[in-house]
Write a protein that holds these residues in place. Structure first.
Motif, PDB file in Angstrom:
ATOM      1  N   ALA A  74       0.813  -1.214   0.000  1.00 33.68           N
ATOM      2  CA  ALA A  74       0.000   0.000   0.000  1.00 33.68           C
ATOM      3  C   ALA A  74       0.845   1.263   0.000  1.00 33.68           C
ATOM      4  N   SER A  75       2.110   1.154   0.387  1.00 33.55           N
ATOM      5  CA  SER A  75       2.975   2.325   0.421  1.00 33.55           C
ATOM      6  C   SER A  75       3.594   2.642  -0.935  1.00 33.55           C
ATOM      7  N   ARG A  76       3.370   1.800  -1.943  1.00 32.15           N
ATOM      8  CA  ARG A  76       3.895   2.086  -3.270  1.00 32.15           C
ATOM      9  C   ARG A  76       3.255   3.350  -3.826  1.00 32.15           C
ATOM     10  N   PRO A  77       4.026   4.218  -4.488  1.00 29.69           N
ATOM     11  CA  PRO A  77       3.466   5.490  -4.961  1.00 29.69           C
ATOM     12  C   PRO A  77       2.364   5.337  -5.999  1.00 29.69           C
ATOM     13  N   ASP A  78       2.330   4.210  -6.721  1.00 27.23           N
ATOM     14  CA  ASP A  78       1.302   4.033  -7.743  1.00 27.23           C
ATOM     15  C   ASP A  78       0.005   3.465  -7.174  1.00 27.23           C
ATOM     16  N   VAL A  79      -0.003   3.098  -5.890  1.00 24.48           N
ATOM     17  CA  VAL A  79      -1.197   2.553  -5.255  1.00 24.48           C
ATOM     18  C   VAL A  79      -1.896   3.651  -4.464  1.00 24.48           C
ATOM     19  N   VAL A  80      -3.190   3.842  -4.703  1.00 23.43           N
ATOM     20  CA  VAL A  80      -3.975   4.753  -3.878  1.00 23.43           C
ATOM     21  C   VAL A  80      -4.362   3.997  -2.609  1.00 23.43           C
ATOM     22  N   SER A  81      -3.792   4.404  -1.492  1.00 16.97           N
ATOM     23  CA  SER A  81      -4.051   3.697  -0.241  1.00 16.97           C
ATOM     24  C   SER A  81      -5.212   4.333   0.508  1.00 16.97           C
TER      25      SER A  81
END
Length: 461
Positions: A74-81
């Motif tokens: 979830a901390s990946r920049p491409d994932v909207v968390s």
């Protein structure tokens, strides 16, 4: 790490905590195949952990948080968390604060970097009085306050001094995941009381007490998050609060009031704390994590005198003392900035983000249901029958959106038809994009379920 590996990691993180127990429980089956499976599982565990047979019994009850298991993806920049309940801190005056902290270190560095009192720094204990006064708690002195390493530590301390294995804690359904972890570690039985849009239902609370007492159980306390509940988002109505306290007094059940969100009401309303209505039967917990800085890990407890003394002893045994540096940093902020205005700005910002999520849900997921909160960080979303929020999560991560499955807020595997959505950290545009992506995943899941006849069609909804 590739996206496919991240998804696999997520699946493993969410299932590994229960795998051993599932296999070991098959030992009770009479067939030899189950016995062989158990032996093979134990052999794998023991080979990777030579201390497997040495752990205390309580260690078997420990499990990984489903929220923590999400962080790696979830901390990946491409994932909207839409998963973590992290406050948005970019409004904090970090530049000015850093200068004041530097001055504090020059003037009092030998204190800030030294051991302190197990009860906490006297200056900070005095500072928190003005915060509690906003919620009607005005009969407290600094000596009535105990500082803890975050609310999680506070929940641990109160459970440590109050509960033996097999004792009962009554909690609102769904449960705060952090509290569940503590209760499990102390081998406490958690009994769920029902909630509705007005929070904890008094009749359900009393019925659960009666049932547990009839079964010969000891009900030690009610654990409640009365304001902007995590994860349900509901708030205990002002009318219900005296009734809850009356029931607790009737059966001599302590009330543990966990209130990290109380100052974050969107309309500026601050609800009267349960502690403001009953000083003898309520233990009050609050935290700086949601209103200032979670990284400081500073919270506080107000308790009746006898309980307070035990809490100080338990704090000393557990952590020796809360960190002076963190406490003095918080006091530096409170003493030099208009923290009330800062919180007012947060209220406006979080309301905007909540409104953005509510609008996006109406646009993209109108066949779901939810209760729009009056404050806090979370919306508790009910999804259609035939869908499973936990099983759907890897597909959501592949679609670059994250949430917390409802199963993380129950001990018995319930919650598959719910998910917690956090609106506190992403921007309104990110929230709308995240809900749009989530809707795409859910629509595909529904179409698959329709093929097997386990749910209504999307058009019917």
């Amino acid at each position: 790490m590739s996206e496919s590996n991240n998804v696999s990691e997520l699946q493993g993180g969410l299932t590994a905590s229960g795998a051993v127990n599932t296999e070991i429980s098959e030992h009770h089956r009479p067939d030899s195949k189950a016995t062989e499976q158990r032996a093979a599982t134990e052999s794998k565990v023991i080979s990777s952990d030579p201390w497997y047979d040495s752990y205390a019994a309580r260690a078997d009850n420990m499990r990984a948080s489903e929220i923590r298991a999400l962080f790696s993806v979830a901390s990946r920049p491409d994932v909207v968390s839409l998963a973590g309940g992290m406050p948005y801190l970019e409004y904090m005056p970090f530049r000015e604060l850093s200068e004041l902290i530097g001055k504090m270190l020059v003037d009092k560095g030998d204190v800030a970097w030294q051991y302190g009192s197990a009860q906490g720094d006297p200056h900070l204990r005095e500072d928190v009085l003005q915060i509690m006064a906003l919620e009607g708690i005005k009969d407290v002195q600094p000596d009535d306050v105990v500082i803890s390493n975050g609310s999680q530590n506070a929940i641990d301390l109160i459970t440590r001094i109050m509960c033996d294995p097999g004792d009962v804690v009554i909690a609102e359904e769904p449960n705060y995941v952090g509290a569940l972890g503590v209760f499990q570690s102390f081998q406490v039985d958690v009994v769920n009381a029902q909630t509705d849009e007005d929070g904890l239902i008094p009749e359900s609370f009393e019925e659960n007490i009666k049932a547990q007492l009839s079964a010969g159980k000891k009900v030690k306390f009610l654990y409640t998050v009365p304001n902007f509940h995590n994860p349900a988002g509901v708030t205990m109505s002002v009318e219900r609060r005296p009734r809850i306290l009356e029931i607790a007094r009737k059966y001599h059940v302590l009330v543990v009031e966990d209130n990290p969100y109380g100052l974050l009401g969107f309309d500026g309303q601050t609800y009267p704390a349960l502690r403001s209505m009953d000083a003898e039967n309520v233990v009050y917990l609050s935290s700086f994590s949601k209103i200032i800085a979670p990284g400081m890990r500073i919270a506080w407890i107000v308790a009746p005198p006898g309980i307070r003394k035990k809490l100080v002893l338990a704090n000393e045994a557990s952590i020796l003392c809360p960190p002076n540096m963190s406490q003095m940093t918080i006091s530096t902020y409170l003493d030099n900035f208009d923290w009330k205005q800062q919180i007012a700005q947060y209220r406006v910002m979080y309301k905007e983000r909540c409104d953005a999520m509510d609008a996006a849900l109406h646009e993209y997921l109108p066949y779901c249901s939810w209760n729009k909160p009056k404050g806090g960080f979370y919306i508790w979303l009910k999804i259609p029958e035939g869908l499973n929020s936990k099983e759907m999560m890897p597909r959501a991560i592949t679609a670059k959106v994250a949430y917390v499955a409802g199963t993380g807020f129950y001990l018995d595997g319930s919650g598959t038809h719910h998910m917690r959505l956090s609106f506190c950290y992403p921007t309104p545009d990110q929230i709308a994009l995240g809900i749009q992506r989530l809707a795409g995943v859910m629509n595909n899941e529904l179409k698959t379920a329709e093929l097997f006849g386990t749910t209504k069609s999307v058009s019917d909804r």
